[in-house]
Design an enzyme around this catalytic site. Structure first.
Site, PDB file in Angstrom:
ATOM      1  N   TYR A 164       0.735  -1.216  -0.093  1.00 37.03           N
ATOM      2  CA  TYR A 164      -0.145   0.061   0.027  1.00 37.03           C
ATOM      3  C   TYR A 164       0.967   1.091   0.078  1.00 37.03           C
ATOM      4  O   TYR A 164       0.280   2.358  -0.169  1.00 37.03           O
ATOM      5  CB  TYR A 164      -1.000   0.209   1.380  1.00 37.03           C
ATOM      6  CG  TYR A 164      -2.019  -0.980   1.188  1.00 37.03           C
ATOM      7  CD1 TYR A 164      -2.233  -1.527   0.000  1.00 37.03           C
ATOM      8  CD2 TYR A 164      -2.882  -1.269   2.462  1.00 37.03           C
ATOM      9  CE1 TYR A 164      -3.278  -2.742   0.009  1.00 37.03           C
ATOM     10  CE2 TYR A 164      -3.727  -2.225   2.295  1.00 37.03           C
ATOM     11  CZ  TYR A 164      -4.004  -2.972   1.168  1.00 37.03           C
ATOM     12  OH  TYR A 164      -5.090  -4.024   1.199  1.00 37.03           O
ATOM     13  N   LYS A 215       3.429 -15.223   1.880  1.00 36.86           N
ATOM     14  CA  LYS A 215       3.571 -16.003   0.702  1.00 36.86           C
ATOM     15  C   LYS A 215       5.018 -16.052   0.130  1.00 36.86           C
ATOM     16  O   LYS A 215       5.484 -15.737  -0.713  1.00 36.86           O
ATOM     17  CB  LYS A 215       2.606 -15.352  -0.449  1.00 36.86           C
ATOM     18  CG  LYS A 215       1.248 -15.312  -0.437  1.00 36.86           C
ATOM     19  CD  LYS A 215       0.482 -16.670  -0.798  1.00 36.86           C
ATOM     20  CE  LYS A 215       0.411 -17.046  -1.906  1.00 36.86           C
ATOM     21  NZ  LYS A 215      -0.172 -18.339  -2.445  1.00 36.86           N
ATOM     22  N   ASP A 248      -2.993 -17.785   1.902  1.00 41.36           N
ATOM     23  CA  ASP A 248      -4.176 -18.365   1.142  1.00 41.36           C
ATOM     24  C   ASP A 248      -4.479 -19.473   2.028  1.00 41.36           C
ATOM     25  O   ASP A 248      -5.932 -19.754   2.139  1.00 41.36           O
ATOM     26  CB  ASP A 248      -3.987 -18.895  -0.341  1.00 41.36           C
ATOM     27  CG  ASP A 248      -2.675 -19.640  -0.599  1.00 41.36           C
ATOM     28  OD1 ASP A 248      -1.672 -19.643   0.423  1.00 41.36           O
ATOM     29  OD2 ASP A 248      -2.579 -20.321  -1.492  1.00 41.36           O
ATOM     30  N   ASP A 272      -5.233  -6.890   5.788  1.00 44.24           N
ATOM     31  CA  ASP A 272      -6.351  -6.263   5.258  1.00 44.24           C
ATOM     32  C   ASP A 272      -7.623  -7.149   5.105  1.00 44.24           C
ATOM     33  O   ASP A 272      -8.581  -7.086   5.715  1.00 44.24           O
ATOM     34  CB  ASP A 272      -6.245  -5.396   4.329  1.00 44.24           C
ATOM     35  CG  ASP A 272      -7.261  -4.410   3.861  1.00 44.24           C
ATOM     36  OD1 ASP A 272      -8.001  -4.281   4.727  1.00 44.24           O
ATOM     37  OD2 ASP A 272      -6.908  -3.692   2.868  1.00 44.24           O
ATOM     38  N   ASP A 276     -10.652  -8.886   8.047  1.00 43.27           N
ATOM     39  CA  ASP A 276     -11.949  -8.657   7.669  1.00 43.27           C
ATOM     40  C   ASP A 276     -12.864 -10.153   7.602  1.00 43.27           C
ATOM     41  O   ASP A 276     -13.971 -10.217   8.062  1.00 43.27           O
ATOM     42  CB  ASP A 276     -12.284  -8.156   6.209  1.00 43.27           C
ATOM     43  CG  ASP A 276     -12.322  -6.571   6.356  1.00 43.27           C
ATOM     44  OD1 ASP A 276     -12.096  -6.065   7.524  1.00 43.27           O
ATOM     45  OD2 ASP A 276     -12.550  -6.048   5.290  1.00 43.27           O
TER      46      ASP A 276
END
Ligand code: NAD
Length: 390
Positions: A164, A215, A248, A272, A276
């Site tokens: 970001y 990852k 993942d 992020d 959620d």
């Protein structure tokens, strides 16, 4: 004790750690923001007043604007004078920002830009999002009760680095009528170890387990993340159980077997998404608190996960518990008043068990109450528990 270990157990250089009497007022900056922010902050103020009358805690509260309200008042969604007040406080409690009124405001002056400025100026690099399933709300989850009952996960998300913020970034013209958009994922040793230390420190006070997600199989930044977390663990936190997991797989495991997790630490982008996802295991946005913390001595920012909910603003329908529980996190992490945080969380549990609910968490057989009545009910439970203990 080094810098990172000092963080959290002890951050934030609390009043007690500074050797001050708890009689010395804690300095709070209250930023209701926009929409339901005002209604839910009113309940925090009630709780602060109650604490002042019923405990040895004292507070020096200042109110100011953030978001659209600040844009209207000062021409900027987070003004310099508010930043100065923030720097001088022990903790900042925020409601929510945003709303249709400011939809056409220039991008860098939109309400959300005010919140980003606050986080950036204070260097709030650690975002803590608990995902707790209260017994009374176990049916509100989209997962089966057996899978989420008793769930208590803490997601620690790196908040100021990663893709970001990484440079270079942009959209470039390829000259053939086509374009290329690009961002850069970047993490340094220091950025990884400071967030890793926060997660390990917090795990020691909970279930003593950290799951670090990246990852590493396809990203160099993920490989570095895994190596640095492993080294930090070996050097300073070998008493904490550490496991690594691809992000993942973590997304999948959160739905399959969420109770395997205690503390999850991850980068800005994966955090992020995973926070959620974990939040939704608990059922309602109106129940979710959060904290954003920086270096020792820097005030933490405490805010509900939800937004300004313009669809229900001003109607007394907002659930204030996410903000009240955010205030409780401030007591725990910035003011070192964990016992009062425990009491507030137990009172919230009792209110829910008693069957009184705001509309967002309403269920058959329960009584629907307003925002203000929910604040009153929490205070009544606190008073009852004090009376019982006396
Ligand atoms: P939202 O979280 O405001 O609302 C989503 C839904 O949840 C709505 O139906 C709302 O009524 C409900 N809801 C939210 N909080 C609730 C509560 N405490 N009690 C009961 N119901 C609640 O998200 P949105 O509608 O996507 O965004 C509205 C505005 O808030 C936008 O301007 C957005 O940019 C902003 N926003 C701000 C923050 C923040 O301040 N941190 C976070 C998210 C969104």
């Amino acid at each position: 004790m080094d810098f990172y270990s000092a963080l959290y157990t002890k951050n934030h250089t609390t009043q007690k750690a500074r050797g001050m009497s708890t009689q010395k007022p804690y300095k709070l900056l209250l930023l209701p923001g926009d929409g339901i922010g005002h209604e839910v902050m009113a309940e925090v103020k009630k709780l602060i007043n109650w604490l002042e009358s019923n405990s040895d805690l004292t507070f020096e509260c200042q109110d100011d604007h953030i978001g659209g309200a600040a844009y209207d008042a000062y021409g900027h969604p987070f003004a310099d004078q508010t930043l100065e007040k923030a720097r001088k406080s022990d903790a900042i409690i925020m409601g929510a920002v945003g709303g249709p009124k400011w939809d056409d405001t220039p991008y860098d002056l939109r309400p959300e830009a005010g919140l980003l400025r606050l986080r950036k100026e204070l260097g709030l690099f650690a975002n803590l999002r608990p995902a707790i399933v209260f017994d009374a709300l176990v049916d509100a989850s989209s997962l089966k009760p057996d899978i989420v009952r008793g769930l208590d996960i803490l997601i620690v998300r790196e908040l100021t680095g990663g893709v970001y913020f990484g440079e270079p970034r942009g959209i470039e013209d390829l000259g053939d009528g086509k374009r290329r958009g690009f961002n850069t994922q970047t993490y340094t040793t220091d950025e990884i170890t400071r967030i890793g230390a926060v997660a390990f420190d917090l795990a020691r006070k909970r279930g003593n387990k950290v799951t670090s997600c990246e990852k590493a199989n396809v990203m160099e930044s993920g490989k570095l993340w895994r190596e640095e977390i492993t080294a930090l663990h070996a050097k300073e936190f070998s008493d904490v159980t550490l496991e690594h997991m691809y992000a993942d797989n973590c997304a999948m495991q959160l739905l399959r077997h969420p109770s395997q997790f205690d503390v999850i630490v991850t980068d800005n982008l994966f955090g992020d998404i995973l926070s959620d996802e974990a939040a939704m295991l608990t059922g309602s946005l109106g129940m979710l608190p959060s904290a954003s913390l920086g270096a020792p001595g820097v005030p933490g920012l405490y805010e509900p996960v939800h937004g300004s909910a313009p669809d229900i603003a001003g109607q007394g329908k907002a659930n204030p518990l996410a903000t009240l529980l955010s205030f409780s996190m401030a007591l725990r992490y910035s003011l070192d008043e964990g016992e009062w945080a425990d009491k507030i969380e137990q009172a919230a549990q009792s209110v829910l068990n008693s069957g009184t609910r705001t509309a967002d968490i309403m269920a058959g057989g329960c009584t629907q109450i307003t925002t203000s009545e929910m604040g009153d009910a929490l205070i009544k439970e606190l008073s009852n528990s004090l009376a019982k203990a006396a």
